[in-house]
Motif scaffolding. Structure first.
Motif, short mmCIF file in Angstrom:
data_model
loop_
_atom_site.label_atom_id
_atom_site.label_comp_id
_atom_site.label_asym_id
_atom_site.label_seq_id
_atom_site.Cartn_x
_atom_site.Cartn_y
_atom_site.Cartn_z
N MET A 29 0.85 -1.00 0.15
CA MET A 29 -0.22 0.01 -0.06
C MET A 29 1.08 1.42 -0.05
SD MET A 29 -3.16 -0.95 0.01
CE MET A 29 -3.99 0.59 0.57
N VAL A 30 0.85 2.14 -0.93
CA VAL A 30 1.61 3.29 -1.35
C VAL A 30 0.97 4.60 -1.32
CG1 VAL A 30 3.44 3.96 -2.63
CG2 VAL A 30 3.56 1.71 -2.09
N SER A 31 1.24 5.41 -0.70
CA SER A 31 0.74 7.00 -0.81
C SER A 31 1.57 7.63 -1.75
CB SER A 31 0.65 7.52 0.50
OG SER A 31 0.20 8.91 0.34
N TRP A 32 1.19 8.03 -2.84
CA TRP A 32 2.18 8.97 -3.94
C TRP A 32 1.53 10.01 -3.58
CZ3 TRP A 32 6.02 6.58 -6.32
CH2 TRP A 32 5.76 4.91 -6.24
N ASN A 33 2.65 11.14 -3.40
CA ASN A 33 2.45 12.57 -3.54
C ASN A 33 1.43 12.91 -2.29
OD1 ASN A 33 4.37 13.30 -5.54
ND2 ASN A 33 2.64 12.65 -7.09
N GLU A 34 1.53 12.25 -1.24
CA GLU A 34 0.51 12.34 -0.08
C GLU A 34 -1.07 12.29 -0.26
OE1 GLU A 34 1.32 16.25 1.90
OE2 GLU A 34 3.53 15.77 1.38
N GLY A 35 -1.09 11.45 -1.54
CA GLY A 35 -2.55 10.91 -1.74
C GLY A 35 -2.96 9.92 -1.01
N GLU A 36 -4.21 9.28 -1.14
CA GLU A 36 -4.91 8.07 -0.68
C GLU A 36 -3.91 7.07 -0.79
OE1 GLU A 36 -7.62 6.35 1.74
OE2 GLU A 36 -7.46 8.30 1.07
N PRO A 37 -3.49 5.99 -0.14
CA PRO A 37 -2.92 5.02 -0.36
C PRO A 37 -3.59 4.00 -1.19
CG PRO A 37 -2.92 5.35 1.99
CD PRO A 37 -3.75 6.37 1.46
N LYS A 38 -2.84 3.49 -2.17
CA LYS A 38 -3.39 2.69 -3.32
C LYS A 38 -2.39 1.12 -3.32
CE LYS A 38 -4.89 6.16 -6.35
NZ LYS A 38 -4.78 6.79 -7.56
N TYR A 39 -3.20 0.16 -3.54
CA TYR A 39 -2.40 -1.17 -3.86
C TYR A 39 -1.40 -0.90 -4.98
CZ TYR A 39 -5.74 -3.43 -1.16
OH TYR A 39 -6.44 -3.76 -0.02
N ASP A 40 0.03 -1.30 -4.88
CA ASP A 40 1.11 -0.91 -5.73
C ASP A 40 1.79 -2.27 -5.94
OD1 ASP A 40 2.78 1.43 -6.76
OD2 ASP A 40 4.02 -0.03 -5.95
N ILE A 41 2.23 -2.59 -7.29
CA ILE A 41 2.88 -3.61 -7.48
C ILE A 41 4.08 -3.25 -8.61
CG2 ILE A 41 2.94 -5.83 -8.60
CD1 ILE A 41 -0.29 -6.04 -8.44
N ARG A 42 5.27 -3.25 -7.86
CA ARG A 42 6.44 -2.87 -8.95
C ARG A 42 7.76 -3.33 -8.15
NH1 ARG A 42 6.07 2.21 -9.90
NH2 ARG A 42 4.00 2.49 -9.12
N ASP A 43 8.78 -3.36 -8.78
CA ASP A 43 10.12 -3.90 -8.37
C ASP A 43 10.83 -2.66 -7.46
OD1 ASP A 43 9.79 -6.24 -9.93
OD2 ASP A 43 11.11 -5.43 -11.65
N TRP A 44 11.43 -2.95 -6.49
CA TRP A 44 12.00 -2.00 -5.51
C TRP A 44 13.39 -2.43 -5.35
CZ3 TRP A 44 9.74 2.27 -3.59
CH2 TRP A 44 8.33 2.24 -3.64
N SER A 45 14.49 -1.63 -5.21
CA SER A 45 15.63 -1.93 -4.83
C SER A 45 15.69 -2.03 -3.15
CB SER A 45 16.67 -0.40 -4.87
OG SER A 45 16.10 0.27 -4.25
N PRO A 46 16.79 -2.83 -2.88
CA PRO A 46 16.95 -3.34 -1.51
C PRO A 46 16.65 -2.21 -0.39
CG PRO A 46 18.68 -4.29 -2.62
CD PRO A 46 17.96 -3.16 -3.36
N ASP A 47 17.11 -1.08 -0.58
CA ASP A 47 16.75 -0.10 0.50
C ASP A 47 15.49 0.83 0.10
OD1 ASP A 47 17.26 1.44 -2.06
OD2 ASP A 47 19.19 2.40 -1.09
N HIS A 48 14.68 0.52 -0.99
CA HIS A 48 13.54 1.09 -1.03
C HIS A 48 13.64 2.51 -1.38
CE1 HIS A 48 11.86 -2.75 0.64
NE2 HIS A 48 10.87 -2.67 -0.18
N GLU A 49 14.83 2.78 -1.90
CA GLU A 49 14.82 4.07 -2.26
C GLU A 49 14.69 4.32 -3.80
OE1 GLU A 49 15.82 7.07 -0.67
OE2 GLU A 49 15.35 5.95 1.16
N ARG A 50 14.94 3.30 -4.65
CA ARG A 50 14.50 3.16 -6.19
C ARG A 50 13.58 2.15 -6.64
NH1 ARG A 50 19.79 2.11 -8.79
NH2 ARG A 50 18.71 2.40 -10.54
N MET A 51 12.66 2.35 -7.70
CA MET A 51 11.77 1.52 -8.02
C MET A 51 11.65 1.69 -9.53
SD MET A 51 10.14 4.74 -7.50
CE MET A 51 10.10 4.74 -5.69
#
Length: 75
Positions: A29-51
């Motif tokens: 569950m990810v909030s983009w630009n301080e918006g309502e959280p949405k289900y999100d499917i994607r690849d993430w770097s180990p530190d979750h700084e890049r996607m």
């Protein structure tokens, strides 16, 4: 005009795949630009700084997708 995109992982739901590079494909569950959280499917770097690019779904969209998959498996 270079607008920075912000994100906050509100809830980690699960890892779908792990790669030798250390990156993982996750559903969260990810909030983009301080918006309502949405289900999100994607690849993430180990530190979750890049996607990578991914897919975001509202609750109703996710339920519809799951129903399609459920129906497909019955054929």
């Amino acid at each position: 005009m270079n607008t920075e995109i912000t994100f906050k992982i509100v809830e980690k739901i699960g890892v779908i795949a792990e790669y030798q590079t250390g990156w993982t494909k996750e559903i969260n569950m990810v909030s983009w630009n301080e918006g309502e959280p949405k289900y999100d499917i994607r690849d993430w770097s180990p530190d979750h700084e890049r996607m990578s690019r991914g897919v975001t779904l509202r609750e109703d969209e996710l339920r519809l997708m799951l129903n399609y998959l459920k129906y497909r498996n019955r054929k």
